[in-house]
Structure formats: C-alpha cells, structure tokens
Motif scaffolding. Structure first.
Motif, mmCIF file in Angstrom:
data_model
loop_
_atom_site.group_PDB
_atom_site.id
_atom_site.type_symbol
_atom_site.label_atom_id
_atom_site.label_comp_id
_atom_site.label_asym_id
_atom_site.label_seq_id
_atom_site.Cartn_x
_atom_site.Cartn_y
_atom_site.Cartn_z
ATOM 1 N N THR A 139 30.703 24.467 26.810
ATOM 2 C CA THR A 139 29.890 23.281 26.508
ATOM 3 C C THR A 139 28.442 23.735 26.341
ATOM 4 N N ASP A 140 27.585 23.366 27.264
ATOM 5 C CA ASP A 140 26.167 23.720 27.150
ATOM 6 C C ASP A 140 25.933 25.196 27.457
ATOM 7 N N PRO A 141 24.964 25.810 26.781
ATOM 8 C CA PRO A 141 24.633 27.200 27.112
ATOM 9 C C PRO A 141 24.015 27.299 28.501
ATOM 10 N N CYS A 142 24.330 28.382 29.193
ATOM 11 C CA CYS A 142 23.946 28.562 30.585
ATOM 12 C C CYS A 142 23.215 29.877 30.800
ATOM 13 N N ILE A 143 22.434 29.910 31.882
ATOM 14 C CA ILE A 143 21.911 31.194 32.341
ATOM 15 C C ILE A 143 23.048 31.891 33.091
ATOM 16 N N ASP A 144 22.972 33.215 33.178
ATOM 17 C CA ASP A 144 24.041 33.954 33.841
ATOM 18 C C ASP A 144 23.822 34.016 35.349
ATOM 19 N N TRP A 145 24.825 34.554 36.050
ATOM 20 C CA TRP A 145 24.780 34.581 37.507
ATOM 21 C C TRP A 145 23.584 35.380 38.019
ATOM 22 N N ALA A 146 23.310 36.546 37.428
ATOM 23 C CA ALA A 146 22.191 37.371 37.896
ATOM 24 C C ALA A 146 20.870 36.621 37.773
ATOM 25 N N THR A 147 20.674 35.907 36.681
ATOM 26 C CA THR A 147 19.454 35.126 36.490
ATOM 27 C C THR A 147 19.398 33.977 37.487
ATOM 28 N N THR A 148 20.523 33.316 37.705
ATOM 29 C CA THR A 148 20.592 32.217 38.669
ATOM 30 C C THR A 148 20.224 32.713 40.060
ATOM 31 N N GLU A 149 20.811 33.834 40.455
ATOM 32 C CA GLU A 149 20.532 34.389 41.775
ATOM 33 C C GLU A 149 19.046 34.734 41.926
ATOM 34 N N ARG A 150 18.480 35.377 40.911
ATOM 35 C CA ARG A 150 17.057 35.731 40.950
ATOM 36 C C ARG A 150 16.200 34.473 41.077
ATOM 37 N N CYS A 151 16.512 33.444 40.283
ATOM 38 C CA CYS A 151 15.749 32.191 40.328
ATOM 39 C C CYS A 151 15.807 31.548 41.705
ATOM 40 N N LEU A 152 16.976 31.521 42.304
ATOM 41 C CA LEU A 152 17.124 30.877 43.603
ATOM 42 C C LEU A 152 16.433 31.661 44.706
ATOM 43 N N VAL A 153 16.510 32.975 44.654
ATOM 44 C CA VAL A 153 15.822 33.799 45.648
ATOM 45 C C VAL A 153 14.319 33.614 45.520
ATOM 46 N N GLU A 154 13.799 33.640 44.290
ATOM 47 C CA GLU A 154 12.360 33.445 44.084
ATOM 48 C C GLU A 154 11.921 32.058 44.545
ATOM 49 N N ALA A 155 12.729 31.033 44.256
ATOM 50 C CA ALA A 155 12.399 29.669 44.685
ATOM 51 C C ALA A 155 12.360 29.590 46.207
ATOM 52 N N ALA A 156 13.339 30.198 46.858
ATOM 53 C CA ALA A 156 13.378 30.185 48.323
ATOM 54 C C ALA A 156 12.161 30.896 48.899
ATOM 55 N N GLU A 157 11.743 31.990 48.292
ATOM 56 C CA GLU A 157 10.571 32.719 48.777
ATOM 57 C C GLU A 157 9.304 31.871 48.658
ATOM 58 N N VAL A 158 9.121 31.213 47.530
ATOM 59 C CA VAL A 158 7.943 30.376 47.318
ATOM 60 C C VAL A 158 7.945 29.207 48.301
ATOM 61 N N LEU A 159 9.081 28.551 48.446
ATOM 62 C CA LEU A 159 9.158 27.397 49.339
ATOM 63 C C LEU A 159 9.001 27.808 50.799
ATOM 64 N N SER A 160 9.558 28.938 51.155
ATOM 65 C CA SER A 160 9.418 29.431 52.527
ATOM 66 C C SER A 160 7.962 29.771 52.832
ATOM 67 N N ALA A 161 7.296 30.430 51.897
ATOM 68 C CA ALA A 161 5.888 30.802 52.091
ATOM 69 C C ALA A 161 4.992 29.571 52.191
ATOM 70 N N SER A 162 5.394 28.488 51.532
ATOM 71 C CA SER A 162 4.569 27.267 51.560
ATOM 72 C C SER A 162 4.934 26.360 52.730
ATOM 73 N N GLY A 163 5.989 26.725 53.449
ATOM 74 C CA GLY A 163 6.414 25.912 54.587
ATOM 75 C C GLY A 163 7.171 24.666 54.204
ATOM 76 N N THR A 164 7.733 24.625 52.994
ATOM 77 C CA THR A 164 8.414 23.402 52.535
ATOM 78 C C THR A 164 9.926 23.535 52.541
ATOM 79 N N THR A 165 10.476 24.602 53.090
ATOM 80 C CA THR A 165 11.942 24.729 53.076
ATOM 81 C C THR A 165 12.605 23.650 53.897
ATOM 82 N N SER A 166 11.952 23.137 54.917
ATOM 83 C CA SER A 166 12.557 22.064 55.706
ATOM 84 C C SER A 166 12.643 20.774 54.897
#
Length: 125
Positions: free
Chosen positions: A94-121
């Motif tokens: 159906t719709d074009p997707c990003i691959d697993w490696a890109t997804t994993e990188r995006c999620l790890v980077e998002a978690a790092e930014v949110l953790s550093a800002s104190g917003t993970t909770s």
C-alpha cells in the motif's frame, strides 16, 4: 488527527490551531500527528524530518501532541500487488514506508531528545 491536506499541518501553528478548535468544541486538546501522507507530499523519505520537528515541539513543552504515526515496514518503499509470486517479503503493498533500520534510528533519537528534555514521562499521561 493531523495528516496534512493541501499543505502540511504538523508545524507549531497548525498544532496550536487544532488545539484551539478542540477547546472551542469542548474537547480534550490531544492531537495525534501523522508523519507521512500529505505531511510529506507522499515522499516517505521525509518522515524522519517530520518526526524530528514534532519531537522537538514536545521537548519544548507542547503537551497537546499525544502521539505520532510513522509508515514503517521491514523494507523501504512499496510494491504493486500484481503477481503474488513476485512480492518481496516485508515491503508494503500500500503506502510507501521507511525501513526498519530508519524506524529504529528515528525512535532512538526521539527517545534521546525527549529523555534529555525530561518529557519522557509525558508519554504515560
């Protein structure tokens, strides 16, 4: 849910307008934002940049964004559903997707930014 339209609507002003309309309607100002579809002009490779912009909004205090959506699969892109025998495993039909490696990188980077800002909770609220 913000998915874009004639123009993308993931920017701060668009999210603020959505919150305003939800409050005016007496609804909880909680917004789910799609990082694909019209937000990227259907260019799935732009999803990481959209995700990053939205994560930055959350990290800098936007509490209305309750979730983000990515189009993701094992392999990147998509394929037509013509001959079942020629389908490649893990590639969207159906719709074009990003691959697993890109997804994993995006999620790890998002978690790092949110953790550093104190917003993970925030994700649990």
């Amino acid at each position: 849910m913000l998915r874009g339209g004639k123009t993308p609507n993931f920017d701060e002003g668009s999210v603020e307008e959505c919150v305003r309309l939800l409050l005016k309607a007496g609804l909880e100002p909680r917004v789910l934002v799609d990082c694909s579809h019209a937000q990227t002009a259907k260019d799935y490779t732009k999803q990481p940049a959209i995700l990053k912009a939205l994560v930055n909004q959350v990290a800098t205090g936007n509490r209305a964004i309750m979730g983000l959506m990515l189009e993701s699969n094992i392999g990147a892109g998509n394929q037509p559903l013509t001959d079942r025998a020629s389908l490649k495993y893990g590639i969207s039909i159906t719709d074009p997707c990003i691959d697993w490696a890109t997804t994993e990188r995006c999620l790890v980077e998002a978690a790092e930014v949110l953790s550093a800002s104190g917003t993970t909770s925030h994700a649990a609220t």
